[in-house]
Design a protein around this motif. Structure first.
Motif, PDB file in Angstrom:
ATOM      1  N   VAL A  76       0.849  -1.194   0.000  1.00  0.00           N
ATOM      2  CA  VAL A  76       0.000   0.000   0.000  1.00  0.00           C
ATOM      3  C   VAL A  76       0.883   1.242   0.000  1.00  0.00           C
ATOM      4  O   VAL A  76       1.819   1.344   0.798  1.00  0.00           O
ATOM      5  CB  VAL A  76      -0.935   0.015   1.224  1.00  0.00           C
ATOM      6  CG1 VAL A  76      -1.800   1.261   1.228  1.00  0.00           C
ATOM      7  CG2 VAL A  76      -1.805  -1.235   1.236  1.00  0.00           C
ATOM      8  N   LEU A  77       0.580   2.174  -0.875  1.00  0.00           N
ATOM      9  CA  LEU A  77       1.309   3.434  -0.936  1.00  0.00           C
ATOM     10  C   LEU A  77       0.758   4.404   0.097  1.00  0.00           C
ATOM     11  O   LEU A  77      -0.452   4.569   0.225  1.00  0.00           O
ATOM     12  CB  LEU A  77       1.186   4.031  -2.339  1.00  0.00           C
ATOM     13  CG  LEU A  77       1.852   5.384  -2.576  1.00  0.00           C
ATOM     14  CD1 LEU A  77       3.364   5.235  -2.584  1.00  0.00           C
ATOM     15  CD2 LEU A  77       1.373   5.997  -3.884  1.00  0.00           C
ATOM     16  N   GLU A  78       1.652   5.046   0.856  1.00  0.00           N
ATOM     17  CA  GLU A  78       1.257   6.081   1.802  1.00  0.00           C
ATOM     18  C   GLU A  78       1.077   7.385   1.033  1.00  0.00           C
ATOM     19  O   GLU A  78       2.050   7.983   0.575  1.00  0.00           O
ATOM     20  CB  GLU A  78       2.325   6.249   2.882  1.00  0.00           C
ATOM     21  CG  GLU A  78       2.020   7.301   3.912  1.00  0.00           C
ATOM     22  CD  GLU A  78       0.775   7.005   4.725  1.00  0.00           C
ATOM     23  OE1 GLU A  78      -0.024   7.943   4.952  1.00  0.00           O
ATOM     24  OE2 GLU A  78       0.579   5.838   5.117  1.00  0.00           O
ATOM     25  N   PRO A  79      -0.175   7.830   0.829  1.00  0.00           N
ATOM     26  CA  PRO A  79      -0.414   8.976  -0.072  1.00  0.00           C
ATOM     27  C   PRO A  79       0.208  10.279   0.409  1.00  0.00           C
ATOM     28  O   PRO A  79       0.587  11.122  -0.402  1.00  0.00           O
ATOM     29  CB  PRO A  79      -1.934   9.071  -0.131  1.00  0.00           C
ATOM     30  CG  PRO A  79      -2.435   8.373   1.091  1.00  0.00           C
ATOM     31  CD  PRO A  79      -1.428   7.315   1.396  1.00  0.00           C
ATOM     32  N   SER A  80       0.330  10.469   1.713  1.00  0.00           N
ATOM     33  CA  SER A  80       0.839  11.743   2.219  1.00  0.00           C
ATOM     34  C   SER A  80       2.334  11.921   1.958  1.00  0.00           C
ATOM     35  O   SER A  80       2.831  13.044   1.862  1.00  0.00           O
ATOM     36  CB  SER A  80       0.555  11.874   3.714  1.00  0.00           C
ATOM     37  OG  SER A  80       1.198  10.834   4.432  1.00  0.00           O
ATOM     38  N   THR A  81       3.068  10.801   1.855  1.00  0.00           N
ATOM     39  CA  THR A  81       4.511  10.876   1.647  1.00  0.00           C
ATOM     40  C   THR A  81       4.957  10.240   0.342  1.00  0.00           C
ATOM     41  O   THR A  81       6.140  10.320  -0.004  1.00  0.00           O
ATOM     42  CB  THR A  81       5.251  10.183   2.796  1.00  0.00           C
ATOM     43  OG1 THR A  81       4.836   8.799   2.868  1.00  0.00           O
ATOM     44  CG2 THR A  81       4.955  10.857   4.125  1.00  0.00           C
ATOM     45  N   ALA A  82       4.046   9.603  -0.400  1.00  0.00           N
ATOM     46  CA  ALA A  82       4.375   8.906  -1.655  1.00  0.00           C
ATOM     47  C   ALA A  82       5.478   7.867  -1.427  1.00  0.00           C
ATOM     48  O   ALA A  82       6.387   7.710  -2.235  1.00  0.00           O
ATOM     49  CB  ALA A  82       4.768   9.887  -2.744  1.00  0.00           C
ATOM     50  N   THR A  83       5.377   7.161  -0.289  1.00  0.00           N
ATOM     51  CA  THR A  83       6.355   6.128   0.033  1.00  0.00           C
ATOM     52  C   THR A  83       5.637   4.832   0.397  1.00  0.00           C
ATOM     53  O   THR A  83       4.430   4.815   0.651  1.00  0.00           O
ATOM     54  CB  THR A  83       7.253   6.541   1.217  1.00  0.00           C
ATOM     55  OG1 THR A  83       6.430   6.783   2.373  1.00  0.00           O
ATOM     56  CG2 THR A  83       8.047   7.793   0.887  1.00  0.00           C
ATOM     57  N   ILE A  84       6.405   3.767   0.443  1.00  0.00           N
ATOM     58  CA  ILE A  84       5.892   2.448   0.809  1.00  0.00           C
ATOM     59  C   ILE A  84       6.730   1.918   1.968  1.00  0.00           C
ATOM     60  O   ILE A  84       7.964   1.982   1.936  1.00  0.00           O
ATOM     61  CB  ILE A  84       5.947   1.494  -0.392  1.00  0.00           C
ATOM     62  CG1 ILE A  84       4.963   1.973  -1.464  1.00  0.00           C
ATOM     63  CG2 ILE A  84       5.635   0.070   0.023  1.00  0.00           C
ATOM     64  CD1 ILE A  84       5.011   1.192  -2.738  1.00  0.00           C
ATOM     65  N   LYS A  85       6.061   1.431   2.997  1.00  0.00           N
ATOM     66  CA  LYS A  85       6.764   0.951   4.179  1.00  0.00           C
ATOM     67  C   LYS A  85       7.465  -0.372   3.892  1.00  0.00           C
ATOM     68  O   LYS A  85       6.965  -1.217   3.157  1.00  0.00           O
ATOM     69  CB  LYS A  85       5.789   0.781   5.344  1.00  0.00           C
ATOM     70  CG  LYS A  85       5.260   2.098   5.890  1.00  0.00           C
ATOM     71  CD  LYS A  85       4.341   1.863   7.075  1.00  0.00           C
ATOM     72  CE  LYS A  85       3.812   3.181   7.640  1.00  0.00           C
ATOM     73  NZ  LYS A  85       2.898   2.974   8.775  1.00  0.00           N
ATOM     74  N   ALA A  86       8.637  -0.519   4.491  1.00  0.00           N
ATOM     75  CA  ALA A  86       9.403  -1.760   4.377  1.00  0.00           C
ATOM     76  C   ALA A  86      10.014  -2.073   5.731  1.00  0.00           C
ATOM     77  O   ALA A  86      10.087  -1.212   6.612  1.00  0.00           O
ATOM     78  CB  ALA A  86      10.487  -1.628   3.311  1.00  0.00           C
ATOM     79  N   ARG A  87      10.442  -3.311   5.888  1.00  0.00           N
ATOM     80  CA  ARG A  87      11.046  -3.718   7.154  1.00  0.00           C
ATOM     81  C   ARG A  87      12.214  -4.646   6.878  1.00  0.00           C
ATOM     82  O   ARG A  87      12.166  -5.486   5.970  1.00  0.00           O
ATOM     83  CB  ARG A  87      10.014  -4.428   8.036  1.00  0.00           C
ATOM     84  CG  ARG A  87      10.516  -4.725   9.447  1.00  0.00           C
ATOM     85  CD  ARG A  87       9.435  -5.375  10.283  1.00  0.00           C
ATOM     86  NE  ARG A  87       9.110  -6.703   9.774  1.00  0.00           N
ATOM     87  CZ  ARG A  87       8.109  -7.462  10.224  1.00  0.00           C
ATOM     88  NH1 ARG A  87       7.312  -6.991  11.185  1.00  0.00           N
ATOM     89  NH2 ARG A  87       7.888  -8.649   9.724  1.00  0.00           N
ATOM     90  N   ALA A  88      13.279  -4.456   7.647  1.00  0.00           N
ATOM     91  CA  ALA A  88      14.452  -5.313   7.557  1.00  0.00           C
ATOM     92  C   ALA A  88      14.705  -5.927   8.921  1.00  0.00           C
ATOM     93  O   ALA A  88      14.297  -5.389   9.951  1.00  0.00           O
ATOM     94  CB  ALA A  88      15.667  -4.511   7.100  1.00  0.00           C
ATOM     95  N   ILE A  89      15.396  -7.046   8.929  1.00  0.00           N
ATOM     96  CA  ILE A  89      15.700  -7.755  10.170  1.00  0.00           C
ATOM     97  C   ILE A  89      17.187  -8.066  10.197  1.00  0.00           C
ATOM     98  O   ILE A  89      17.785  -8.377   9.165  1.00  0.00           O
ATOM     99  CB  ILE A  89      14.852  -9.053  10.290  1.00  0.00           C
ATOM    100  CG1 ILE A  89      15.075  -9.721  11.638  1.00  0.00           C
ATOM    101  CG2 ILE A  89      15.153 -10.010   9.147  1.00  0.00           C
ATOM    102  CD1 ILE A  89      14.123 -10.887  11.894  1.00  0.00           C
ATOM    103  N   VAL A  90      17.801  -7.942  11.389  1.00  0.00           N
ATOM    104  CA  VAL A  90      19.237  -8.196  11.511  1.00  0.00           C
ATOM    105  C   VAL A  90      19.518  -8.823  12.873  1.00  0.00           C
ATOM    106  O   VAL A  90      18.837  -8.529  13.862  1.00  0.00           O
ATOM    107  CB  VAL A  90      20.043  -6.886  11.340  1.00  0.00           C
ATOM    108  CG1 VAL A  90      19.752  -5.912  12.461  1.00  0.00           C
ATOM    109  CG2 VAL A  90      21.536  -7.167  11.255  1.00  0.00           C
TER     110      VAL A  90
END
Length: 199
Positions: A76-90
């Protein structure tokens, strides 16, 4: 677990009160949430995430010892920031990374297949945008290009060039449209005529 908010015997559960008792967090492995600009997402979405390495950059700019990996990209695109959330694990066995800390994320191992990359020094600008001098029948021809991503000292060209095109990479300030140029192979010496071109 964080510091407890209430002691045994305290009254909790009042209407409108903050009823949080404490906070439990996972430190090893640890997750980092970040946002990907929509333009980058369309480039990333076709990638094999297993080949993408996630490098955590600490607050002083040094990379964290352990490499992470992508484990989630939102749809889902975040319309207010034109970004897409992602997550990384380490893996974080020594608990050097802590929840709530801000760090930068660098993604390595991304491969752009079947693309053209040229040195940034070959790019010129005019009122219409970016262009390069392409060698056509021994003469310099201005050719508009659409730029993609920067990779080190090179830039990916989305459109405007084709496989096998030869562009001018030096003496650009002196070069004029229609000027004769002599292409040089990379194996030849750098001692060359003024107008040089390299593939």
């Amino acid at each position: 677990i964080s510091m407890k908010r209430y002691d045994i015997g305290d009254l909790v559960g009042k209407v409108g009160a903050d009823n949080l008792l404490t906070t439990i967090t996972q430190l090893d492995p640890i997750h980092a949430e970040f946002s990907i600009p929509s333009n980058d997402y369309y480039f990333l979405r076709t990638l094999d995430y297993e080949n993408v390495k996630v490098i955590y950059l600490l607050s002083d700019g040094t990379p964290f010892d352990n490499l992470g990996k992508l484990d989630f990209i939102d749809s889902v695109l975040e319309p207010s920031t034109a970004t897409i959330k992602a997550r990384a694990i380490v893996e974080n066995p020594e608990h050097l990374l802590v929840p709530g800390e801000f760090s930068r994320i660098r993604l390595d191992g991304i491969i752009a297949k079947d693309c053209i990359a040229i040195p940034q020094v070959a790019l010129m600008q005019d009122a219409k945008g970016s262009f390069v001098f392409k060698v056509v029948e021994g003469k310099a021809q201005p050719t508009p290009v659409v730029l993609g991503y920067n990779i080190g000292n090179d830039v990916i060209i989305k459109s405007g060039l084709h496989d096998g095109d030869i562009i001018v990479t030096s003496q650009l300030i002196k070069l004029r449209p229609g000027a004769p140029v002599t292409p040089l192979n990379q194996a030849q010496t750098n001692q060359a005529p003024n107008n040089q071109a390299k593939p």
